[in-house]
Design a protein around this motif. Structure first.
Motif, PDB file in Angstrom:
ATOM      1  N   THR A 137       0.829  -1.213   0.000  1.00 13.76           N
ATOM      2  CA  THR A 137       0.000   0.000   0.000  1.00 13.76           C
ATOM      3  C   THR A 137       0.858   1.254   0.000  1.00 13.76           C
ATOM      4  O   THR A 137       0.557   2.226  -0.696  1.00 13.76           O
ATOM      5  CB  THR A 137      -0.916  -0.007   1.230  1.00 13.76           C
ATOM      6  N   THR A 171     -10.018  10.344   1.757  1.00 14.46           N
ATOM      7  CA  THR A 171      -9.643   8.934   1.897  1.00 14.46           C
ATOM      8  C   THR A 171      -9.430   8.563   3.355  1.00 14.46           C
ATOM      9  O   THR A 171      -9.907   7.521   3.818  1.00 14.46           O
ATOM     10  CB  THR A 171      -8.366   8.650   1.091  1.00 14.46           C
ATOM     11  N   LEU A 172      -8.721   9.408   4.103  1.00 16.00           N
ATOM     12  CA  LEU A 172      -8.429   9.092   5.498  1.00 16.00           C
ATOM     13  C   LEU A 172      -9.685   9.148   6.366  1.00 16.00           C
ATOM     14  O   LEU A 172      -9.908   8.266   7.206  1.00 16.00           O
ATOM     15  CB  LEU A 172      -7.372  10.057   6.034  1.00 16.00           C
ATOM     16  N   GLU A 175     -11.711   6.189   5.573  1.00 15.12           N
ATOM     17  CA  GLU A 175     -11.073   4.977   6.109  1.00 15.12           C
ATOM     18  C   GLU A 175     -11.474   4.756   7.561  1.00 15.12           C
ATOM     19  O   GLU A 175     -11.898   3.657   7.950  1.00 15.12           O
ATOM     20  CB  GLU A 175      -9.555   5.118   5.993  1.00 15.12           C
ATOM     21  N   SER A 293      -8.695  -2.484   5.910  1.00 14.28           N
ATOM     22  CA  SER A 293      -8.182  -1.129   5.721  1.00 14.28           C
ATOM     23  C   SER A 293      -7.561  -0.968   4.337  1.00 14.28           C
ATOM     24  O   SER A 293      -7.788   0.045   3.654  1.00 14.28           O
ATOM     25  CB  SER A 293      -7.142  -0.804   6.799  1.00 14.28           C
ATOM     26  N   PHE A 297      -8.849   1.462   1.368  1.00 16.21           N
ATOM     27  CA  PHE A 297      -7.951   2.538   0.950  1.00 16.21           C
ATOM     28  C   PHE A 297      -7.757   2.503  -0.559  1.00 16.21           C
ATOM     29  O   PHE A 297      -7.825   3.548  -1.216  1.00 16.21           O
ATOM     30  CB  PHE A 297      -6.603   2.418   1.651  1.00 16.21           C
ATOM     31  N   TRP A 301      -9.027   5.640  -2.723  1.00 13.77           N
ATOM     32  CA  TRP A 301      -7.989   6.424  -3.402  1.00 13.77           C
ATOM     33  C   TRP A 301      -8.213   6.425  -4.906  1.00 13.77           C
ATOM     34  O   TRP A 301      -8.096   7.461  -5.572  1.00 13.77           O
ATOM     35  CB  TRP A 301      -6.616   5.853  -3.061  1.00 13.77           C
TER      36      TRP A 301
END
Length: 306
Positions: A137, A171-172, A175, A293, A297, A301
């Motif tokens: 990742t 994205t965060l 997440e 996760s 992600f 993304w």
């Protein structure tokens, strides 16, 4: 063992760096450089699926049966390098597509081969693999940053407006939202007996079978016409706080496989459900938590990147 883990981490890093360096911006490249139509762009992205269909042939019939896995992994990547160059010099889509299809046929098997190589070098893959896989990742992210800041591929005006920063932020936040909500729902399905609980779980799983394209227009109408959320981040983020059926399924199955002894001991000490989840269940579930996760992600993304 530390040196071997570092080498495996580097292998994972390069494996996904190579993929992220060109695949995310493929649509932009085709439209800008080759004047590809929407149908042609779809054909190009579909090569990934064709490669995944052919991948079991390499894994099951060739790798480790006739050749060493490390050697065939190296040969496939060398062939991929030549095909990437052929894609680069292609003057039109007719020349680009065969090279892209051939590249995916040789690249997709390497995704399973790197896992096979890593497992062979680990004494306890269940405990060690997550720390190695995370470097894949990181490689994908570094590839995207290199495209944006080193090669200046992204739209400079949009980057100046903060579009890339917004991608990171969305994205965060997404997440943490989907991971937290999915863990709570999965733990509830795994540990609490309620009337109709199994039926609710099966109904939730059934939603996976509904194609996203069917719900796209009704969802858009509700967000824009009914709730008046046009121009806000709510349609992008709010639904993530209610979990994801695939992630809930993966987490629930893992939670149900864990023995109840430690949770019962914590219960006798006065620990409530939330404390048992945080201090007893999650420390035993890092591999599946990291897997979920990574899955989200990559999805987030690729969906929101500039």
């Amino acid at each position: 063992m530390t040196a071997m883990r570092a080498r495996l981490g580097l292998m994972m890093f390069l494996q996904f760096f190579v993929w992220g360096a060109w695949f995310v911006t493929l649509g932009t490249f085709l439209a800008t450089n080759l004047d590809a139509t929407g149908a042609q762009t779809g054909m190009a992205f579909a090569t990934q699926s064709w490669g995944a269909i052919v991948a079991p042939l390499f894994i099951g019939l060739i790798a480790d049966r006739f050749f060493n896995a490390e050697r065939i992994l190296g040969l496939l990547h060398l062939a991929g390098a030549a095909l990437l160059w052929a894609m680069h010099v292609a003057g039109d889509f007719a020349a680009f597509y065969p090279a892209a299809l051939a590249y995916m046929v040789v690249y997709m098997p390497t995704l399973a081969l790197v896992n096979a190589v890593a497992f062979r070098q680990m004494g306890d893959p269940a405990a060690e693999f997550a720390a190695v896989r995370i470097w894949g990742t990181i490689g994908w992210i570094v590839a995207g940053l290199a495209i944006s800041y080193v090669f200046a591929w992204d739209d400079a005006a949009r980057m100046a407006q903060g579009m890339l920063r917004n991608t990171f932020l969305l994205t965060l936040v997404g997440e943490f939202a989907v991971l937290g909500s999915s863990i709570l729902v999965a733990y509830g399905f795994a540990r609490f007996s309620i009337p109709g609980g199994n039926l609710l779980f099966y109904l939730m799983i059934a939603t996976i079978l509904i194609p996203e394209k069917i719900t796209f227009i009704p969802t858009f109408y509700v967000y824009v016409a009914v709730l008046k959320w046009s121009g806000t981040v709510l349609p992008v983020l709010l639904h993530l706080f209610f979990g994801n059926a695939v992630y809930i399924f993966l987490l629930r199955q893992n939670f149900k496989s864990l023995p109840l002894d430690l949770e019962e001991a914590a219960m006798l000490d006065g620990a409530g459900p939330l404390r048992r989840l945080i201090y007893v269940v999650l420390p035993q579930s890092w591999p599946v938590v990291i897997t979920v996760s990574l899955l989200h992600f990559f999805y987030s993304w690729n969906e929101t990147r500039l």
